[in-house]
Design a protein around this motif. Structure first.
Motif, PDB file in Angstrom:
ATOM      1  N   LEU A   1      29.419 -44.042 -52.201  1.00  0.00           N
ATOM      2  CA  LEU A   1      29.215 -43.038 -53.246  1.00  0.00           C
ATOM      3  C   LEU A   1      28.363 -43.559 -54.396  1.00  0.00           C
ATOM      4  O   LEU A   1      27.993 -42.805 -55.281  1.00  0.00           O
ATOM      5  CB  LEU A   1      30.572 -42.579 -53.804  1.00  0.00           C
ATOM      6  CG  LEU A   1      31.538 -41.934 -52.800  1.00  0.00           C
ATOM      7  CD1 LEU A   1      32.845 -41.570 -53.490  1.00  0.00           C
ATOM      8  CD2 LEU A   1      30.909 -40.710 -52.159  1.00  0.00           C
ATOM      9  N   SER A   2      28.088 -44.854 -54.390  1.00  0.00           N
ATOM     10  CA  SER A   2      27.349 -45.447 -55.505  1.00  0.00           C
ATOM     11  C   SER A   2      25.908 -45.688 -55.089  1.00  0.00           C
ATOM     12  O   SER A   2      25.610 -46.632 -54.344  1.00  0.00           O
ATOM     13  CB  SER A   2      28.015 -46.761 -55.935  1.00  0.00           C
ATOM     14  OG  SER A   2      27.415 -47.265 -57.084  1.00  0.00           O
ATOM     15  N   LYS A   3      25.000 -44.842 -55.551  1.00  0.00           N
ATOM     16  CA  LYS A   3      23.608 -44.921 -55.149  1.00  0.00           C
ATOM     17  C   LYS A   3      22.704 -45.454 -56.268  1.00  0.00           C
ATOM     18  O   LYS A   3      21.506 -45.569 -56.087  1.00  0.00           O
ATOM     19  CB  LYS A   3      23.115 -43.534 -54.723  1.00  0.00           C
ATOM     20  CG  LYS A   3      23.961 -42.916 -53.605  1.00  0.00           C
ATOM     21  CD  LYS A   3      24.012 -43.814 -52.369  1.00  0.00           C
ATOM     22  CE  LYS A   3      24.862 -43.183 -51.269  1.00  0.00           C
ATOM     23  NZ  LYS A   3      24.974 -44.069 -50.086  1.00  0.00           N
ATOM     24  N   THR A   4      23.285 -45.719 -57.446  1.00  0.00           N
ATOM     25  CA  THR A   4      22.486 -46.275 -58.547  1.00  0.00           C
ATOM     26  C   THR A   4      22.815 -47.747 -58.714  1.00  0.00           C
ATOM     27  O   THR A   4      23.841 -48.238 -58.243  1.00  0.00           O
ATOM     28  CB  THR A   4      22.788 -45.541 -59.867  1.00  0.00           C
ATOM     29  OG1 THR A   4      24.165 -45.737 -60.200  1.00  0.00           O
ATOM     30  CG2 THR A   4      22.505 -44.059 -59.752  1.00  0.00           C
TER      31      THR A   4
ATOM     32  N   ALA B   1      21.989 -39.223 -55.260  1.00  0.00           N
ATOM     33  CA  ALA B   1      21.238 -40.390 -55.722  1.00  0.00           C
ATOM     34  C   ALA B   1      21.593 -40.778 -57.152  1.00  0.00           C
ATOM     35  O   ALA B   1      21.217 -41.850 -57.616  1.00  0.00           O
ATOM     36  CB  ALA B   1      19.742 -40.120 -55.615  1.00  0.00           C
ATOM     37  N   LEU B   2      22.317 -39.921 -57.879  1.00  0.00           N
ATOM     38  CA  LEU B   2      22.669 -40.204 -59.274  1.00  0.00           C
ATOM     39  C   LEU B   2      24.073 -40.759 -59.426  1.00  0.00           C
ATOM     40  O   LEU B   2      24.504 -41.060 -60.541  1.00  0.00           O
ATOM     41  CB  LEU B   2      22.538 -38.928 -60.127  1.00  0.00           C
ATOM     42  CG  LEU B   2      21.224 -38.139 -60.026  1.00  0.00           C
ATOM     43  CD1 LEU B   2      21.231 -36.989 -61.030  1.00  0.00           C
ATOM     44  CD2 LEU B   2      20.032 -39.045 -60.262  1.00  0.00           C
ATOM     45  N   SER B   3      24.811 -40.922 -58.341  1.00  0.00           N
ATOM     46  CA  SER B   3      26.210 -41.357 -58.434  1.00  0.00           C
ATOM     47  C   SER B   3      26.303 -42.855 -58.730  1.00  0.00           C
ATOM     48  O   SER B   3      25.428 -43.645 -58.389  1.00  0.00           O
ATOM     49  CB  SER B   3      26.944 -41.036 -57.129  1.00  0.00           C
ATOM     50  OG  SER B   3      26.401 -41.795 -56.069  1.00  0.00           O
TER      51      SER B   3
ATOM     52  N   GLY C   1      22.985 -40.017 -49.895  1.00  0.00           N
ATOM     53  CA  GLY C   1      22.166 -40.700 -50.876  1.00  0.00           C
ATOM     54  C   GLY C   1      20.922 -39.944 -51.258  1.00  0.00           C
ATOM     55  O   GLY C   1      20.048 -40.474 -51.946  1.00  0.00           O
ATOM     56  N   GLN C   2      20.836 -38.702 -50.821  1.00  0.00           N
ATOM     57  CA  GLN C   2      19.693 -37.863 -51.145  1.00  0.00           C
ATOM     58  C   GLN C   2      20.113 -36.787 -52.144  1.00  0.00           C
ATOM     59  O   GLN C   2      21.299 -36.488 -52.291  1.00  0.00           O
ATOM     60  CB  GLN C   2      19.133 -37.207 -49.871  1.00  0.00           C
ATOM     61  CG  GLN C   2      18.722 -38.199 -48.789  1.00  0.00           C
ATOM     62  CD  GLN C   2      17.594 -39.111 -49.243  1.00  0.00           C
ATOM     63  OE1 GLN C   2      16.619 -38.668 -49.828  1.00  0.00           O
ATOM     64  NE2 GLN C   2      17.747 -40.400 -48.954  1.00  0.00           N
TER      65      GLN C   2
END
Length: 476
Positions: A227-230, A217-219, A212-213
């Motif tokens: 895999l989903s950090k947004t 962080a844009l996924s 997530g770094q």
């Protein structure tokens, strides 16, 4: 004509004056031709003006024979803040009831706070358009759209640079940076609304970690939470509306094909039905009728001025007595004064308030025309109706357009007369050139003869002086 200053010295005669006068006589036919040619050019220019004004009349008549002119061109809404309508070709007059329960939306996601100036990370972003199911556990790629990969490299991986790369990729997603007191975030939004324009963002982070770094962080892919950090701010959705009670679903908020000829714009949801009224644009139609009258008057006035004879000043118009123009003038009056049975109670232009004047023009009675417009269909048929069994009974605009087309045709009397005038102008030019050459040769010949005479006269004068001197000496 070059002057020879020595001419006449020997004889004492004004040879230059003699030559000038004799050549002037020789050039007289050239002057006569020029005067005639100037007159022909004036006539040709006048014919051009007649053709130009007839062309404008044809265009004005053609507009009144165009169904689009008479179509339902005016749309109004009982609630312009919620729904608007624009009629187009094929729109039918009447009312449409519309309600909106949901507007079409574009998917929008935003990242967590990121460094506004420093590097984010390296790797690859992959953007793919498609449809998410209701709980976002399934994703169907959009037909015809390919996944777009974007390389994020060291030195070009700040938040602003990543934004610019996403926008330059034209992957169906528009990126922007939103900054508040907490910091800066990257917001990504579908460029088009509708469920098929949802998207997912895959990331291959250059550090090989799913932490997530950095670029992770844009996924965005809810199927794989790791895999989903947004965060999704808004899901892609279709508009839901009712048209005359019929359920309509649309990927956009602009309904172009739901009702023939109408473009309906959904602006906000409604709590009650909105009435759209489709009607003919009477003001536009009246303008077309007035434009027709203006174009007709322009032709009628031009023909009158060009063919009249001014008794007071004893001067004739440029085209006075020209048979082709008089024929057009007569035909024009015949069509404008004609009648048709297709318009019901309206059979002549005067029935609409387009009254003939003594000078051959048409004067528009605005009040009478306004009253006639209450029966728009009859007015329409009087202008553009077509009688398949008798062309002489066609609408008056139909007949005026046909008349103008024939008058402007390549084989028309106007065109034939213009060609004849141009041929005469060309012929006069050739004849003038020949006469100019002849005058030049005559001047050369005269100058040679008078110069020789001058020389001989000079010799004789010298001899006479010598003899006189000798006689005087003998006498002394």
């Amino acid at each position: 004509m070059a002057a020879i200053t020595s001419a006449g010295i020997g004889s004492g005669l004004d040879i230059e004056s003699l030559i000038t006068k004799l050549v002037a006589v020789e050039r007289q036919p050239i002057s006569t031709l020029k005067t005639a040619t100037d007159g022909l050019k004036t006539q040709l220019s006048a014919y051009g003006k007649v053709q130009s004004s007839l062309s404008a009349l044809r265009d004005a008549a053609a507009k009144l024979t165009n169904p689009a002119t008479w179509g339902a061109g005016l749309g109004t809404s009982s609630d312009n803040n919620s729904i608007t309508v624009t009629p187009g070709s094929g729109a039918a007059a009447g009312n449409v009831s519309v309600s909106v329960s949901r507007l079409a939306t574009a998917q929008s996601v935003s990242t967590s706070y990121q460094p506004s100036t420093g590097p984010i990370g390296q790797g690859t972003l992959t953007i793919e358009l498609g449809t998410w199911n209701a709980d976002q556990t399934g994703f169907d790629p959009k037909a015809g759209a390919s996944a777009i990969s974007i390389d994020i490299n060291d030195g070009s991986n700040s938040l602003a640079q990543i934004r610019d790369k996403i926008n330059a990729a034209k992957a169906g997603v528009q990126a922007s940076i939103v900054t508040d007191q907490g910091g800066s975030r990257l917001v990504m939004r579908s460029t088009e609304t509708g469920v098929s324009n949802g998207f997912r963002i895959g990331v291959v982070d250059g550090d090989g970690l799913l932490d997530g770094q950095g670029l992770d962080a844009l996924s965005f892919d809810p199927r794989s939470p790791e895999l989903s950090k947004t965060l999704q701010n808004q899901a892609a959705g279709n508009a839901l509306a009712k048209l005359n009670g019929l359920d309509i679903e649309s990927e956009t908020n602009t309904l172009k094909e739901s009702i023939d000829g109408l473009t309906i714009n959904l602006l906000k949801t409604t709590t009650s039905d909105v009435t759209l009224t489709i009607a003919s644009d009477k003001e536009a139609i009246k303008k077309a009728i007035n434009d027709f009258s203006t174009a007709y008057n322009s032709v009628a006035s031009l023909l009158r001025d060009q063919t009249k004879y001014d008794q007071a000043n004893k001067t004739a118009g440029t085209l006075q007595g020209e048979g082709s123009v008089l024929s057009v003038q007569s035909g024009l009056r015949g069509v404008s004064g004609g009648s048709t049975t297709l318009g019901g109670k309206f059979s002549r232009l005067s029935d609409l308030g387009l009254d003939p004047s003594a000078d051959g023009t048409i004067k528009v009675n605005t009040a009478k025309l306004e009253t006639a417009m209450a029966d728009l269909d009859s007015v329409k048929q009087m202008f553009m109706g077509v009688d398949s069994s008798n062309a002489e009974n066609n609408g008056l605009a139909q007949r005026m357009r046909k008349f103008a087309d024939l008058a402007l045709g390549i084989d028309s009397s106007l065109s034939t007369r213009q060609k004849g005038l141009q041929d005469r102008i060309t012929g006069n030019g050739l004849q003038s050139s020949k006469l100019e050459d002849k005058a030049t040769l005559t001047e050369t010949r005269l100058r040679a003869r008078y110069t020789a005479l001058d020389v001989q006269m000079g010799k004789l004068n010298n001899l006479s002086s010598y003899v006189s001197q000798q006689m005087a000496m003998l006498n002394r």
